[in-house]
Design a protein around this motif. Structure first.
Motif, mmCIF file in Angstrom:
data_model
loop_
_atom_site.group_PDB
_atom_site.id
_atom_site.type_symbol
_atom_site.label_atom_id
_atom_site.label_comp_id
_atom_site.label_asym_id
_atom_site.label_seq_id
_atom_site.Cartn_x
_atom_site.Cartn_y
_atom_site.Cartn_z
ATOM 1 N N GLU A 61 5.831 6.847 1.151
ATOM 2 C CA GLU A 61 6.435 5.443 0.686
ATOM 3 C C GLU A 61 5.161 4.135 1.042
ATOM 4 O OE1 GLU A 61 8.124 3.163 -2.436
ATOM 5 O OE2 GLU A 61 7.983 5.894 -1.305
ATOM 6 N N ALA A 62 5.171 3.692 2.433
ATOM 7 C CA ALA A 62 4.399 2.500 2.930
ATOM 8 C C ALA A 62 2.732 2.764 2.607
ATOM 9 C CB ALA A 62 4.178 2.857 3.837
ATOM 10 N N GLU A 63 2.026 4.203 2.794
ATOM 11 C CA GLU A 63 0.747 4.182 1.377
ATOM 12 C C GLU A 63 1.108 3.859 0.234
ATOM 13 O OE1 GLU A 63 -2.644 4.382 1.954
ATOM 14 O OE2 GLU A 63 -1.889 4.261 3.621
ATOM 15 N N ARG A 64 1.620 4.317 -0.280
ATOM 16 C CA ARG A 64 2.146 3.887 -2.245
ATOM 17 C C ARG A 64 2.328 3.102 -2.398
ATOM 18 N NH1 ARG A 64 5.636 2.899 -5.726
ATOM 19 N NH2 ARG A 64 7.076 3.857 -4.092
ATOM 20 N N ILE A 65 2.990 1.922 -1.556
ATOM 21 C CA ILE A 65 3.096 0.200 -1.976
ATOM 22 C C ILE A 65 1.915 -0.345 -1.504
ATOM 23 C CG2 ILE A 65 4.466 -1.415 -0.727
ATOM 24 C CD1 ILE A 65 6.602 0.826 -0.511
ATOM 25 N N ARG A 66 1.607 0.190 -0.680
ATOM 26 C CA ARG A 66 -0.257 -0.349 -0.088
ATOM 27 C C ARG A 66 -1.160 -0.649 -0.994
ATOM 28 N NH1 ARG A 66 -0.772 2.540 3.854
ATOM 29 N NH2 ARG A 66 0.164 0.922 5.870
ATOM 30 N N ASN A 67 -0.915 0.978 -1.803
ATOM 31 C CA ASN A 67 -1.666 0.580 -2.890
ATOM 32 C C ASN A 67 -1.727 0.197 -3.866
ATOM 33 O OD1 ASN A 67 -3.294 2.708 -1.489
ATOM 34 N ND2 ASN A 67 -2.128 4.782 -1.637
ATOM 35 N N ASP A 68 -0.525 0.415 -4.226
ATOM 36 C CA ASP A 68 0.374 -0.426 -5.424
ATOM 37 C C ASP A 68 -0.271 -2.165 -5.457
ATOM 38 O OD1 ASP A 68 0.874 1.781 -6.642
ATOM 39 O OD2 ASP A 68 3.062 1.302 -5.968
ATOM 40 N N ALA A 69 0.085 -2.209 -4.296
ATOM 41 C CA ALA A 69 -0.347 -3.734 -3.820
ATOM 42 C C ALA A 69 -2.489 -4.026 -4.083
ATOM 43 C CB ALA A 69 0.223 -4.461 -2.395
ATOM 44 N N ALA A 70 -2.530 -3.303 -3.586
ATOM 45 C CA ALA A 70 -4.041 -3.558 -3.810
ATOM 46 C C ALA A 70 -4.172 -3.749 -5.357
ATOM 47 C CB ALA A 70 -4.581 -2.202 -2.946
ATOM 48 N N ARG A 71 -2.961 -1.942 -6.250
ATOM 49 C CA ARG A 71 -4.131 -2.390 -7.202
ATOM 50 C C ARG A 71 -3.082 -4.261 -8.293
ATOM 51 N NH1 ARG A 71 -0.523 -1.340 -11.717
ATOM 52 N NH2 ARG A 71 0.404 0.045 -9.976
ATOM 53 N N ILE A 72 -1.879 -4.245 -7.818
ATOM 54 C CA ILE A 72 -1.900 -5.491 -8.289
ATOM 55 C C ILE A 72 -2.307 -6.596 -8.193
ATOM 56 C CG2 ILE A 72 -0.025 -7.068 -8.653
ATOM 57 C CD1 ILE A 72 2.500 -4.656 -8.059
ATOM 58 N N ARG A 73 -2.978 -6.608 -6.905
ATOM 59 C CA ARG A 73 -3.937 -7.609 -6.430
ATOM 60 C C ARG A 73 -5.507 -7.507 -7.091
ATOM 61 N NH1 ARG A 73 -3.029 -6.845 -1.434
ATOM 62 N NH2 ARG A 73 -5.637 -5.225 -0.933
ATOM 63 N N GLN A 74 -5.845 -6.609 -7.271
ATOM 64 C CA GLN A 74 -6.999 -6.417 -8.141
ATOM 65 C C GLN A 74 -6.513 -6.528 -9.629
ATOM 66 O OE1 GLN A 74 -8.421 -2.300 -8.343
ATOM 67 N NE2 GLN A 74 -10.784 -2.329 -8.908
ATOM 68 N N GLU A 75 -5.639 -5.715 -10.152
ATOM 69 C CA GLU A 75 -5.327 -6.585 -11.532
ATOM 70 C C GLU A 75 -5.162 -8.383 -11.987
ATOM 71 O OE1 GLU A 75 -2.087 -4.451 -12.362
ATOM 72 O OE2 GLU A 75 -3.035 -2.324 -13.252
#
Length: 545
Positions: A61-75
């Motif tokens: 879950e932490a990895e998914r949240i980290r990925n989502d945060a990276a994606r949101i930051r990129q968007e």
């Protein structure tokens, strides 16, 4: 001994049994401890496995949240870049639009300057022509004076001939001096009256041609040098404001608001000492109406700055286009005309802001449409075509102040562009000269136009003043000798004078028309001009028995 033996045996058995029981109990306790230890070990293993699984889930879950945060930051970075590009494009567009507006203003100023130069050159040429015509008029005056001298000489010669004729008559006929003098003077007066009428008619024709050219220049100069109350009232709109402090907000810092407003609307914004009001000045009623609506909205809203002014002005312009189209549709519906194209409806709507001699052109056109339809129905023609021709006869006035040409020429061009029938085009072309019309609709529109424009009250004239003016014209005409009767027609724009043919000759009729026109000019006040038509006719009547 036996008892002791039994006791000892019993005791020994009890001890042995206790030992056995103790061993059994110890074994059971060991087994129970082993069982508990195994269960505890199993439970610990299960808890360990569950902890490992939950830890893995938490790590996933932490990895998914980290990925989502990276994606949101990129968007977010992409959106920020897109917004920055959009704002940059909008600013560049505004800068280009301002640059284009400034360029167009410079071009407009350059065109106005060139037009002013051409107009100045034309006026200079016109002044030279007027000087030349003034010289011609001086020559004509000298010629008239010479003609007067010749007439005086002829009068002297006539007097000498008269005295000689008197002596001759006295000798030959034996008449008295009084009788002979009356005969000769009567004959001479008739000859001189006829010659005077012919000469006056020729001179009037020459003077009219020259005076018409001169009067056009004089009238143009008078109009340019004077500003009447009517023109001021029709070129100014007053917008009320809630307080005097609003004037400062309208002006803006260093006048930026008022400059932006005037540049966008093309209307002069006048802020003077008039309490709680500002003035909009423009000879274009459409621009003035747009500016009035925009300024009223800005005052009501309270937010006044160049960007807001641009938004409100654009909105007012769009609202005005919709209002013009709606007004054109309502006018066509009121006149009973269908099938007009949207462009023609837009032109009809513009006529709502056009006046002619104080009469609203759209209302005048609607009335002419009704009258033409009624006349066409009475004559067995198509009433719908009559209403269409009557409604569109003045359509050229909707844009005649914006392009070159008369409203008739502009109306013909617009009617052809929008595919109007030939009858409508003919009515537009000849509603001021119906004698040249190729169809009856042109004659009917001309009659309806005259009725609408000349009816009492149509052009700011009360019924009492209208009737009094007609009666005064007829009374002036009847007061001259030899006039049998007179009729004021065309709403007072023409008077028909019927004379007695035995008392007024054809030559005297010209002088009579001139004298009546001079008396009307001297004694009356009237709009436009009054045409005096003297009618002389001879009738021979005989009865067959």
């Amino acid at each position: 001994m036996t008892i002791l033996y039994y006791v000892l045996a019993f005791l020994l058995g009890a001890v042995i049994s206790g030992l056995i029981s103790f061993q059994l109990a110890s074994r059971k306790r060991s087994e129970l401890d082993e069982t508990l230890r195994r269960e505890a070990q199993q439970e610990a293993d299960a808890l360990r496995k569950a902890a490992h699984g939950e830890a893995a889930t938490i790590r996933a879950e932490a990895e998914r949240i980290r990925n989502d945060a990276a994606r949101i930051r990129q968007e977010a970075e992409i959106q920020a870049k897109a917004y920055a590009l959009e704002q940059k494009a909008r600013l560049e567009e505004e800068i280009n639009r301002d640059r284009t507006a400034l360029r167009s203003e410079r071009e407009e100023l350059r065109r106005e300057r060139d037009e002013f130069k051409r107009e100045l050159e034309r006026l200079n040429r016109r002044a030279e022509q007027l000087d030349a015509r003034g010289l011609k008029l001086d020559q004509l005056e000298e010629k008239v004076e010479a003609d007067e001298r010749r007439v005086q000489e002829r009068l002297q010669q006539a007097e000498e001939k008269l005295r000689a004729a008197e002596l001759r008559l006295f000798e030959v006929a034996g008449l008295s001096a009084e009788t002979a003098r009356e005969m000769i003077l009567g004959r001479l007066e008739e000859e001189l009256e006829e010659e005077r009428a012919v000469r006056v008619k020729a001179m009037i024709e020459k003077a009219n041609l020259e005076a018409k050219r001169r009067s056009q220049h004089i009238v143009a100069q008078a109009i340019q040098r004077s500003a009447s109350e009517t023109s001021a009232a029709m070129s100014v709109s007053v917008v009320p404001i809630p307080s005097e402090a609003m004037k400062g907000r309208i002006i803006g810092r260093e006048g930026r608001n008022i400059r932006a407003f005037e540049a966008l609307t093309g209307v002069d914004l006048i802020i003077d000492d008039t309490p709680e009001a500002v003035i909009l000045s423009s000879f274009n009623p459409l621009r003035r109406e747009v500016a009035k609506h925009a300024l009223e909205q800005l005052v009501t809203d309270g937010r006044i700055h160049p960007t807001r002014i641009e938004e409100v002005v654009h909105k007012a312009q769009e609202d005005m286009k919709a209002f013009i189209h709606t007004t054109g549709e309502e006018g066509a519906l009121e006149a009973g005309v269908v099938g007009l194209k949207p462009g023609m409806l837009q032109l009809l709507g513009r006529m709502y802001f056009r006046t002619s001699y104080g009469q609203n052109v759209l209302k005048h056109s609607i009335q002419v449409a009704h009258l033409t339809g009624l006349l066409a129905a009475e004559l067995g023609l198509d009433p719908a075509m009559g209403r269409r021709a009557g409604l569109l006869h003045d359509v050229g006035k909707s844009i005649d102040r914006e392009i070159e040409g008369t409203h008739v020429e502009i109306g013909i061009s617009l009617a052809k562009r929008f595919g109007e029938p030939a009858e409508v085009i003919d009515a537009i072309a000849h509603h001021h000269d119906p004698e040249n019309s190729e169809t009856l609709y042109g004659v009917l529109v001309a009659a309806a136009d005259a009725i609408s424009a000349a009816r009492p009250g149509a052009r700011r004239e009360s019924l009492e003043v209208y009737i009094k003016r007609l009666e005064q014209i007829e009374q002036i005409a009847v007061s001259f000798p030899g006039v049998e009767t007179a009729y004021a027609i065309q709403a007072g724009r023409e008077v028909r004078v019927i004379v007695q043919p035995e008392k007024v000759s054809d030559a005297k009729a010209t002088l009579l028309a001139r004298e009546i026109a001079g008396r009307i000019e001297q004694d009356m006040e009237y709009p436009g001009q009054v045409q005096v038509t003297v009618v002389r006719e001879s009738r021979a009547v005989e009865y067959a028995k």
